[in-house]
Design a protein around this motif. Structure first.
Motif, PDB file in Angstrom:
ATOM      1  N   ASN A   1       0.861  -1.179   0.000  1.00  0.00           N
ATOM      2  CA  ASN A   1       0.000   0.000   0.000  1.00  0.00           C
ATOM      3  C   ASN A   1       0.900   1.232   0.000  1.00  0.00           C
ATOM      4  OD1 ASN A   1      -2.145   1.697   0.155  1.00  0.00           O
ATOM      5  ND2 ASN A   1      -2.841   1.062   2.193  1.00  0.00           N
ATOM      6  N   GLY A   2       0.778   2.065  -1.007  1.00  0.00           N
ATOM      7  CA  GLY A   2       1.666   3.208  -1.203  1.00  0.00           C
ATOM      8  C   GLY A   2       2.281   3.157  -2.602  1.00  0.00           C
ATOM      9  N   ASN A   3       2.450   1.941  -3.115  1.00  0.00           N
ATOM     10  CA  ASN A   3       2.955   1.774  -4.481  1.00  0.00           C
ATOM     11  C   ASN A   3       1.880   1.233  -5.413  1.00  0.00           C
ATOM     12  OD1 ASN A   3       5.525   2.734  -4.056  1.00  0.00           O
ATOM     13  ND2 ASN A   3       6.360   0.735  -3.489  1.00  0.00           N
ATOM     14  N   LEU A   4       0.621   1.296  -4.963  1.00  0.00           N
ATOM     15  CA  LEU A   4      -0.491   0.784  -5.769  1.00  0.00           C
ATOM     16  C   LEU A   4      -1.423   1.945  -6.083  1.00  0.00           C
ATOM     17  CD1 LEU A   4      -1.273  -2.415  -3.651  1.00  0.00           C
ATOM     18  CD2 LEU A   4       0.204  -2.234  -5.662  1.00  0.00           C
ATOM     19  N   MET A   5      -1.781   2.083  -7.361  1.00  0.00           N
ATOM     20  CA  MET A   5      -2.735   3.124  -7.740  1.00  0.00           C
ATOM     21  C   MET A   5      -4.139   2.564  -7.555  1.00  0.00           C
ATOM     22  SD  MET A   5      -3.071   6.227  -8.834  1.00  0.00           S
ATOM     23  CE  MET A   5      -1.556   6.758  -9.659  1.00  0.00           C
ATOM     24  N   ILE A   6      -4.900   3.180  -6.643  1.00  0.00           N
ATOM     25  CA  ILE A   6      -6.244   2.698  -6.329  1.00  0.00           C
ATOM     26  C   ILE A   6      -7.265   3.731  -6.810  1.00  0.00           C
ATOM     27  CG2 ILE A   6      -7.796   1.877  -4.510  1.00  0.00           C
ATOM     28  CD1 ILE A   6      -5.233   0.179  -4.747  1.00  0.00           C
ATOM     29  N   HIS A   7      -8.225   3.272  -7.595  1.00  0.00           N
ATOM     30  CA  HIS A   7      -9.289   4.133  -8.119  1.00  0.00           C
ATOM     31  C   HIS A   7     -10.544   3.908  -7.267  1.00  0.00           C
ATOM     32  CE1 HIS A   7     -12.499   5.450 -10.843  1.00  0.00           C
ATOM     33  NE2 HIS A   7     -11.587   6.228 -11.401  1.00  0.00           N
ATOM     34  N   PRO A   8     -11.251   4.987  -6.893  1.00  0.00           N
ATOM     35  CA  PRO A   8     -12.418   4.827  -6.013  1.00  0.00           C
ATOM     36  C   PRO A   8     -13.499   3.916  -6.598  1.00  0.00           C
ATOM     37  CG  PRO A   8     -11.926   7.164  -6.354  1.00  0.00           C
ATOM     38  CD  PRO A   8     -11.003   6.388  -7.246  1.00  0.00           C
ATOM     39  N   GLY A   9     -13.554   3.816  -7.916  1.00  0.00           N
ATOM     40  CA  GLY A   9     -14.583   2.963  -8.530  1.00  0.00           C
ATOM     41  C   GLY A   9     -14.042   1.637  -9.029  1.00  0.00           C
ATOM     42  N   HIS A  10     -12.805   1.641  -9.515  1.00  0.00           N
ATOM     43  CA  HIS A  10     -12.258   0.450 -10.179  1.00  0.00           C
ATOM     44  C   HIS A  10     -11.233  -0.308  -9.350  1.00  0.00           C
ATOM     45  CE1 HIS A  10     -13.328   3.241 -13.702  1.00  0.00           C
ATOM     46  NE2 HIS A  10     -14.292   2.336 -13.596  1.00  0.00           N
ATOM     47  N   GLY A  11     -10.937   0.170  -8.140  1.00  0.00           N
ATOM     48  CA  GLY A  11      -9.980  -0.549  -7.292  1.00  0.00           C
ATOM     49  C   GLY A  11      -8.558  -0.431  -7.812  1.00  0.00           C
ATOM     50  N   LEU A  12      -7.815  -1.538  -7.750  1.00  0.00           N
ATOM     51  CA  LEU A  12      -6.399  -1.524  -8.131  1.00  0.00           C
ATOM     52  C   LEU A  12      -6.264  -1.382  -9.646  1.00  0.00           C
ATOM     53  CD1 LEU A  12      -3.372  -1.913  -7.680  1.00  0.00           C
ATOM     54  CD2 LEU A  12      -3.770  -4.352  -7.388  1.00  0.00           C
ATOM     55  N   VAL A  13      -5.750  -0.236 -10.089  1.00  0.00           N
ATOM     56  CA  VAL A  13      -5.624   0.001 -11.529  1.00  0.00           C
ATOM     57  C   VAL A  13      -4.168   0.068 -11.994  1.00  0.00           C
ATOM     58  CG1 VAL A  13      -7.866   1.139 -11.810  1.00  0.00           C
ATOM     59  CG2 VAL A  13      -5.854   2.509 -11.186  1.00  0.00           C
ATOM     60  N   GLY A  14      -3.221   0.079 -11.057  1.00  0.00           N
ATOM     61  CA  GLY A  14      -1.832   0.134 -11.510  1.00  0.00           C
ATOM     62  C   GLY A  14      -0.860  -0.263 -10.406  1.00  0.00           C
ATOM     63  N   VAL A  15       0.093  -1.121 -10.769  1.00  0.00           N
ATOM     64  CA  VAL A  15       1.176  -1.473  -9.844  1.00  0.00           C
ATOM     65  C   VAL A  15       2.380  -0.629 -10.257  1.00  0.00           C
ATOM     66  CG1 VAL A  15       2.621  -3.326  -8.961  1.00  0.00           C
ATOM     67  CG2 VAL A  15       0.268  -3.818  -9.663  1.00  0.00           C
ATOM     68  N   LEU A  16       2.889   0.182  -9.314  1.00  0.00           N
ATOM     69  CA  LEU A  16       3.945   1.151  -9.626  1.00  0.00           C
ATOM     70  C   LEU A  16       5.282   0.722  -9.020  1.00  0.00           C
ATOM     71  CD1 LEU A  16       1.835   4.335  -8.752  1.00  0.00           C
ATOM     72  CD2 LEU A  16       1.955   3.134 -10.945  1.00  0.00           C
ATOM     73  N   ASP A  17       6.312   1.510  -9.316  1.00  0.00           N
ATOM     74  CA  ASP A  17       7.630   1.377  -8.669  1.00  0.00           C
ATOM     75  C   ASP A  17       8.224  -0.020  -8.750  1.00  0.00           C
ATOM     76  OD1 ASP A  17       7.367   3.990  -8.161  1.00  0.00           O
ATOM     77  OD2 ASP A  17       7.294   3.861  -5.997  1.00  0.00           O
ATOM     78  N   TRP A  18       8.679  -0.359  -9.933  1.00  0.00           N
ATOM     79  CA  TRP A  18       9.213  -1.695 -10.206  1.00  0.00           C
ATOM     80  C   TRP A  18      10.722  -1.784 -10.030  1.00  0.00           C
ATOM     81  CZ3 TRP A  18       6.347  -6.035 -12.081  1.00  0.00           C
ATOM     82  CH2 TRP A  18       4.967  -5.792 -12.200  1.00  0.00           C
ATOM     83  N   GLU A  19      11.347  -0.768  -9.458  1.00  0.00           N
ATOM     84  CA  GLU A  19      12.816  -0.730  -9.501  1.00  0.00           C
ATOM     85  C   GLU A  19      13.493  -1.755  -8.589  1.00  0.00           C
ATOM     86  OE1 GLU A  19      14.772   2.774  -8.135  1.00  0.00           O
ATOM     87  OE2 GLU A  19      13.275   3.216  -6.628  1.00  0.00           O
ATOM     88  N   LEU A  20      12.730  -2.419  -7.714  1.00  0.00           N
ATOM     89  CA  LEU A  20      13.349  -3.449  -6.857  1.00  0.00           C
ATOM     90  C   LEU A  20      12.975  -4.864  -7.303  1.00  0.00           C
ATOM     91  CD1 LEU A  20      12.899  -1.724  -3.365  1.00  0.00           C
ATOM     92  CD2 LEU A  20      14.920  -1.739  -4.846  1.00  0.00           C
ATOM     93  N   ALA A  21      12.442  -4.985  -8.527  1.00  0.00           N
ATOM     94  CA  ALA A  21      12.035  -6.306  -9.024  1.00  0.00           C
ATOM     95  C   ALA A  21      13.233  -7.236  -9.149  1.00  0.00           C
ATOM     96  CB  ALA A  21      11.353  -6.149 -10.385  1.00  0.00           C
ATOM     97  N   HIS A  22      12.974  -8.518  -8.921  1.00  0.00           N
ATOM     98  CA  HIS A  22      14.027  -9.539  -9.014  1.00  0.00           C
ATOM     99  C   HIS A  22      13.356 -10.895  -9.188  1.00  0.00           C
ATOM    100  CE1 HIS A  22      12.976  -9.041  -4.731  1.00  0.00           C
ATOM    101  NE2 HIS A  22      13.078 -10.360  -4.683  1.00  0.00           N
ATOM    102  N   LEU A  23      14.149 -11.941  -9.266  1.00  0.00           N
ATOM    103  CA  LEU A  23      13.601 -13.293  -9.324  1.00  0.00           C
ATOM    104  C   LEU A  23      13.695 -13.899  -7.938  1.00  0.00           C
ATOM    105  CD1 LEU A  23      15.248 -14.532 -12.664  1.00  0.00           C
ATOM    106  CD2 LEU A  23      13.020 -13.434 -12.334  1.00  0.00           C
ATOM    107  N   GLY A  24      12.653 -14.640  -7.543  1.00  0.00           N
ATOM    108  CA  GLY A  24      12.710 -15.214  -6.201  1.00  0.00           C
ATOM    109  C   GLY A  24      11.431 -15.912  -5.809  1.00  0.00           C
TER     110      GLY A  24
END
Lengths: 332, 123
Positions: A211-234
């Motif tokens: 929560n803080g890196n997720l774009m939440i729309h009042p009608g549509h809920g979770l519409v975007g996952v942001l801030d991918w700079e720490l992505a890795h395999l695991g």
């Protein structure tokens, strides 16, 4: 000063470069308007702007001379991951353009600007989100399952990590600081004794799904996952556990998933393939990692690199992770 | 007894902030002003509660470790005992000390943090 060769771009430099770029961002655009820096991270700049055909866009760029955090991805990799997630059906802002040297914007990319809210406190409390909150935890599980199912063979180079490796890395960082924190010491030993083995098949892990890196729309809920700079395999459970760290519940501690939902919904959304025990391990490791990060940010104050009151005070957030770790150790 | 930052470092950072002359409408300065207010409240709580907290922590540490010393020495000894595995992380007396330490410090650093209410509710 020539952009990209030292110094930093001014707001006017950015606006001028976006203006020149506008026709390549949309066939019906001729100029860019209203370029403004959004508050946010120090390691990356985020700018909002519009094209004259009405397209709302975001520019993400690394300030000139700023070195990526040791585990952070180059922005071109971040853009490639967002595209891969988009293709896999996870909500993500569409990437419009990855900048090239001739664009005079340095290391940067442009994506669509989504409508919604990222401030965790509003998402867990405001009446505007009351309608979408009950379904959010399950939706987070579903979206994570899509991210974790992204085929990894075509992704840009990513580091691979597992529970034991992460513990060892953060213990090294902790030891370098010469802090004497018995709760963190106990947590390193406890988690070391229960760390799950590396998954047989590592998956794409977002790395900062909270929560803080997720774009939440009042009608549509979770519409975007942001801030991918720490992505890795695991381990896929890493993302579910990080989502449940108390520091991202914004006071709503009775709702473990982001301050808005329950474990059962998150796990069911993911497909029921991950145990609660494994998620709670990663949640505790998440608190421990955040505690070490708070100490490290304080360290930049102590070392004189950043003497701001903010850097001093963040050291005092270590105790929030300590009280959470005590609760988790008592319950274990 | 609280470090990273100490009370002195916090007070210095507040004084340095107060000496700054911001440009009108500086959003970053407005944000830092709120942080500085939180820091002032933390300093005030520590001035009020810190000494008592340290006295109680020393008593617990002496009983837990069976040795003498000031807070810094006893706390370092406990860290070493945990690091080396000499003390089990399941020891009830250890957990009681860690619990009291965590509660005492969050009451100074961030008394409204949800984790405090959560831990007290788990009694």
């Amino acid at each position: 000063m020539t952009p990209g060769q030292g110094g930093n771009l001014t707001a006017m430099d950015v606006a001028a470069a976006l203006d020149r770029l506008a026709p390549r961002l949309s066939p019906t655009a001729t100029v860019a308007r209203n370029a403004r820096r959004l508050s946010g991270g120090a390691s990356l700049e985020t700018w909002a702007f519009d094209l004259d055909d009405g397209s709302p866009l975001i520019l993400r760029r690394r300030p000139d001379g700023a070195l990526p955090r040791d585990t952070a991805l180059p922005l071109s990799s971040e853009a490639a991951l967002i595209r891969a997630a988009d293709t896999a059906g996870a909500p993500a802002p569409s990437v419009v353009h990855v900048c090239e040297p001739g664009d005079d914007l340095g290391e940067a990319y442009v994506m669509h600007r989504l409508e919604g809210e990222t401030l965790g406190r509003r998402i867990v409390r405001d009446e505007a989100f009351a309608r979408v909150r009950p379904g959010l935890a399950r939706r987070c599980g579903e979206v994570l399952a899509r991210i974790h199912a992204v085929p990894i063979d075509d992704l840009p180079p990513l580091a691979t990590s597992d529970a034991k490796g992460e513990l060892a890395r953060y213990e090294r960082l902790y030891r370098q600081m010469d802090a004497q924190r018995p709760i963190l010491e106990a947590a390193f030993r406890w988690l070391g004794s229960i760390a799950p083995p590396a998954p047989q098949r590592p998956v794409l892990v977002h790395g900062d799904f909270r929560n803080g890196n997720l774009m939440i729309h009042p009608g549509h809920g979770l519409v975007g996952v942001l801030d991918w700079e720490l992505a890795h395999l695991g381990d896929p459970a890493e993302d579910l556990g990080w989502m449940c760290v108390n520091s991202w519940r914004f006071g709503e501690w009775r709702r473990p998933v982001g301050g808005f939902g329950d474990y059962a919904d998150l796990l069911a959304g993911h497909g029921g393939d991950i145990t609660l025990e494994r998620v709670k391990f990663w949640q505790a490791l998440g608190s421990l990692k955040w505690g070490v990060m708070c100490l490290m940010m304080y360290q930049s104050f102590a070392a004189g690199a950043d003497r701001s009151i903010e850097r001093a005070m963040i050291g005092r957030r270590t105790s929030e992770t300590e009280i959470d770790l005590v609760a988790l150790m008592e319950a274990a | 007894m609280i470090s990273h930052p100490t009370l002195t470092e916090l007070s210095e950072a507040i004084a340095a902030f107060d000496a700054e002359a911001p440009a009108p409408g500086d959003a970053r300065h407005a944000f830092l002003a709120r942080v500085a207010d939180n820091a002032r409240a933390t300093v005030a709580r520590e001035a009020e509660q810190g000494a008592q907290l340290e006295t109680e922590a020393i008593e617990r540490l002496k009983a837990l470790l069976g040795c003498e010393g000031d807070f810094t020495k006893l706390n370092a000894d406990l860290c070493e005992a945990l690091r080396s595995g000499g003390m089990s992380t399941r020891d009830p007396a250890l957990l009681a000390h860690l619990r009291a330490t965590a509660i005492g410090q969050i009451r100074i650093d961030q008394p409204s943090y949800g984790g405090l209410e959560a831990l007290l509710a788990s009694d």
